[in-house]
Motif scaffolding. Sequence first.
Motif, PDB file in Angstrom:
ATOM      1  N   MET A   1       0.841  -1.581   0.129  1.00 18.01           N
ATOM      2  CA  MET A   1       0.059  -0.143   0.018  1.00 18.01           C
ATOM      3  C   MET A   1       1.123   1.066  -0.006  1.00 18.01           C
ATOM      4  O   MET A   1       2.178   2.193   0.780  1.00 18.01           O
ATOM      5  N   SER A   2       0.853   2.020  -0.657  1.00 12.09           N
ATOM      6  CA  SER A   2       0.990   3.357  -1.086  1.00 12.09           C
ATOM      7  C   SER A   2       0.446   4.413   0.015  1.00 12.09           C
ATOM      8  O   SER A   2      -0.666   4.929   0.191  1.00 12.09           O
ATOM      9  N   LYS A   3       1.130   5.148   0.867  1.00 12.16           N
ATOM     10  CA  LYS A   3       0.752   6.394   1.780  1.00 12.16           C
ATOM     11  C   LYS A   3       0.671   7.564   0.941  1.00 12.16           C
ATOM     12  O   LYS A   3       1.285   8.690   0.277  1.00 12.16           O
ATOM     13  N   ASP A   4      -0.783   7.278   0.907  1.00 10.54           N
ATOM     14  CA  ASP A   4      -1.861   9.185  -0.497  1.00 10.54           C
ATOM     15  C   ASP A   4      -2.265   9.925   1.039  1.00 10.54           C
ATOM     16  O   ASP A   4      -2.141   9.832   1.849  1.00 10.54           O
ATOM     17  N   ASN A   5      -2.280  10.982   0.833  1.00  8.32           N
ATOM     18  CA  ASN A   5      -2.031  12.292   1.333  1.00  8.32           C
ATOM     19  C   ASN A   5      -3.663  12.396   1.980  1.00  8.32           C
ATOM     20  O   ASN A   5      -3.669  12.259   0.526  1.00  8.32           O
ATOM     21  N   ILE A   6      -3.921  12.388   2.355  1.00  9.08           N
ATOM     22  CA  ILE A   6      -5.814  12.209   2.613  1.00  9.08           C
ATOM     23  C   ILE A   6      -5.619  13.992   2.693  1.00  9.08           C
ATOM     24  O   ILE A   6      -5.472  15.018   3.466  1.00  9.08           O
ATOM     25  N   ILE A   7      -7.152  14.448   2.169  1.00  8.15           N
ATOM     26  CA  ILE A   7      -7.757  15.736   2.102  1.00  8.15           C
ATOM     27  C   ILE A   7      -8.882  15.688   2.149  1.00  8.15           C
ATOM     28  O   ILE A   7      -9.689  15.057   2.398  1.00  8.15           O
ATOM     29  N   ASN A   8      -8.798  16.561   3.014  1.00 10.14           N
ATOM     30  CA  ASN A   8      -9.876  17.517   3.242  1.00 10.14           C
ATOM     31  C   ASN A   8     -11.315  17.825   1.825  1.00 10.14           C
ATOM     32  O   ASN A   8     -10.126  18.887   1.308  1.00 10.14           O
ATOM     33  N   GLN A  11     -12.512  21.550   2.374  1.00 10.09           N
ATOM     34  CA  GLN A  11     -10.870  22.226   1.845  1.00 10.09           C
ATOM     35  C   GLN A  11     -10.603  22.403   0.563  1.00 10.09           C
ATOM     36  O   GLN A  11     -10.229  24.221  -0.180  1.00 10.09           O
ATOM     37  N   ALA A  12     -10.791  21.573   0.501  1.00 15.97           N
ATOM     38  CA  ALA A  12     -10.070  21.626  -1.675  1.00 15.97           C
ATOM     39  C   ALA A  12     -10.790  22.035  -2.207  1.00 15.97           C
ATOM     40  O   ALA A  12     -10.424  23.181  -3.443  1.00 15.97           O
ATOM     41  N   ARG A  13     -12.009  22.412  -2.268  1.00 14.81           N
ATOM     42  CA  ARG A  13     -13.392  22.684  -2.600  1.00 14.81           C
ATOM     43  C   ARG A  13     -13.065  24.836  -3.255  1.00 14.81           C
ATOM     44  O   ARG A  13     -13.003  25.413  -3.329  1.00 14.81           O
ATOM     45  N   LYS A  14     -12.995  24.829  -1.366  1.00 19.84           N
ATOM     46  CA  LYS A  14     -12.967  26.068  -0.803  1.00 19.84           C
ATOM     47  C   LYS A  14     -11.336  26.735  -0.959  1.00 19.84           C
ATOM     48  O   LYS A  14     -11.723  28.100  -1.915  1.00 19.84           O
ATOM     49  N   SER A  15     -10.535  26.132  -0.991  1.00 16.31           N
ATOM     50  CA  SER A  15      -9.120  26.555  -1.678  1.00 16.31           C
ATOM     51  C   SER A  15      -9.429  26.733  -3.297  1.00 16.31           C
ATOM     52  O   SER A  15      -9.102  28.146  -3.856  1.00 16.31           O
ATOM     53  N   LYS A  16      -9.611  25.867  -4.179  1.00 21.15           N
ATOM     54  CA  LYS A  16     -10.221  26.329  -5.405  1.00 21.15           C
ATOM     55  C   LYS A  16     -10.563  27.436  -5.805  1.00 21.15           C
ATOM     56  O   LYS A  16     -11.177  28.285  -6.358  1.00 21.15           O
ATOM     57  N   SER A  17     -11.954  27.079  -5.054  1.00 21.90           N
ATOM     58  CA  SER A  17     -12.928  28.374  -5.003  1.00 21.90           C
ATOM     59  C   SER A  17     -11.964  29.854  -4.885  1.00 21.90           C
ATOM     60  O   SER A  17     -12.266  30.624  -5.650  1.00 21.90           O
ATOM     61  N   HIS A  18     -10.838  29.601  -4.323  1.00 24.73           N
ATOM     62  CA  HIS A  18     -10.932  30.711  -3.700  1.00 24.73           C
ATOM     63  C   HIS A  18      -9.734  31.484  -4.707  1.00 24.73           C
ATOM     64  O   HIS A  18      -9.608  32.765  -4.948  1.00 24.73           O
ATOM     65  N   LEU A  19      -9.072  30.607  -5.221  1.00 20.99           N
ATOM     66  CA  LEU A  19      -7.626  30.854  -6.007  1.00 20.99           C
ATOM     67  C   LEU A  19      -8.183  31.480  -7.154  1.00 20.99           C
ATOM     68  O   LEU A  19      -8.278  32.439  -8.168  1.00 20.99           O
ATOM     69  N   LYS A  20     -10.077  30.486  -8.283  1.00 20.97           N
ATOM     70  CA  LYS A  20     -10.492  31.265  -8.946  1.00 20.97           C
ATOM     71  C   LYS A  20     -11.047  32.991  -8.522  1.00 20.97           C
ATOM     72  O   LYS A  20     -10.961  33.569  -9.638  1.00 20.97           O
ATOM     73  N   ARG A  21     -11.725  32.965  -7.344  1.00 26.86           N
ATOM     74  CA  ARG A  21     -11.753  34.254  -7.025  1.00 26.86           C
ATOM     75  C   ARG A  21     -10.916  35.470  -7.387  1.00 26.86           C
ATOM     76  O   ARG A  21     -10.918  36.323  -7.619  1.00 26.86           O
ATOM     77  N   ARG A  22      -9.786  34.605  -6.646  1.00 30.56           N
ATOM     78  CA  ARG A  22      -8.361  36.142  -6.533  1.00 30.56           C
ATOM     79  C   ARG A  22      -8.083  36.195  -8.207  1.00 30.56           C
ATOM     80  O   ARG A  22      -7.536  37.790  -8.791  1.00 30.56           O
ATOM     81  N   ALA A  23      -7.794  35.512  -9.363  1.00 31.08           N
ATOM     82  CA  ALA A  23      -7.815  35.408  -9.969  1.00 31.08           C
ATOM     83  C   ALA A  23      -8.801  36.641 -11.474  1.00 31.08           C
ATOM     84  O   ALA A  23      -8.483  37.457 -11.460  1.00 31.08           O
TER      85      ALA A  23
END
Length: 62
Positions: A1-8, A11-23
């Motif tokens: 098994m590989s150790k993948d990073n667990i993401i919320n 938080q990923a959705r909000k981060s993507k939205s924030h970057l889009k609004r900033r652009a």
Amino acid sequence: MSKDNIINLNQARKSKSHLKRRAQANENAIKFGRTKAQKRIEDLDAARAAAALEGKKRQDDE
């Protein structure tokens, strides 16, 4: 098994939205933005032009 990073995903959705609004904000700043000094100069030019026009109006004697 590989150790993948667990993401919320929330938080990923909000981060993507924030970057889009900033652009979008950066694009608008480039397209429409003016500095405070530029706004002041334009206001002074408009006031000067209005005063010059007012001084050139004809006076009607009544």
